[in-house]
Design a protein around this motif. Sequence first.
Motif, PDB file in Angstrom:
ATOM      1  N   HIS A  56     -48.730 -38.010  23.320  1.00 19.07           N
ATOM      2  CA  HIS A  56     -47.451 -38.146  22.648  1.00 19.07           C
ATOM      3  C   HIS A  56     -47.439 -39.424  21.842  1.00 19.07           C
ATOM      4  O   HIS A  56     -48.215 -40.343  22.061  1.00 19.07           O
ATOM      5  CB  HIS A  56     -46.259 -38.006  23.595  1.00 19.07           C
ATOM      6  N   LYS A  68     -50.293 -37.676  27.381  1.00 18.83           N
ATOM      7  CA  LYS A  68     -49.057 -37.098  27.904  1.00 18.83           C
ATOM      8  C   LYS A  68     -49.339 -36.379  29.217  1.00 18.83           C
ATOM      9  O   LYS A  68     -48.579 -36.485  30.155  1.00 18.83           O
ATOM     10  CB  LYS A  68     -48.460 -36.121  26.887  1.00 18.83           C
ATOM     11  N   ARG A  69     -50.430 -35.662  29.256  1.00 18.74           N
ATOM     12  CA  ARG A  69     -50.811 -34.926  30.466  1.00 18.74           C
ATOM     13  C   ARG A  69     -51.712 -35.783  31.331  1.00 18.74           C
ATOM     14  O   ARG A  69     -52.338 -36.727  30.862  1.00 18.74           O
ATOM     15  CB  ARG A  69     -51.536 -33.638  30.091  1.00 18.74           C
TER      16      ARG A  69
END
Length: 141
Positions: A56, A68-69
């Motif tokens: 992100h 982000k993950r």
Amino acid sequence: MKYSQATDYALHAMLYLVEEAPDKPVSVQLLAEKMGVSQTYLSKMLTKLVKAGLIHSVSGANGGYRLKRNQDEISFLDVIHAIEGTASIFECSFNHGSECLIQQIIVEGEQQMERFLSSQKISELARKNAELRERRRLAAE
């Protein structure tokens, strides 16, 4: 079969983010400098990774891109699909449909390749890279 240069850049960018900055944003300028690539072109790849939910964008003076993950969940296939899409690399030109034996073989090969690429995690590559750097460092001493 050949993947685009964009996929190459995206895989290397993801590796850098996992290795060097898993919890902090990295500017596109710094990332482009570290990779030795065009900032403009890399920015387009990063946008695709954002849209895929892998990284992100953080705005502001200390902004940039960050994971982000969970890094242990991100596979090579995730990155490839983010850049290349998910369409099959082969399509029978003769409209034989599922009866086309050639297409059946190609599809089976793609499925095997996708299973392998989905099992290959960027974080595991980062660990292997760190081990390799440490062995080189020890050998140089």
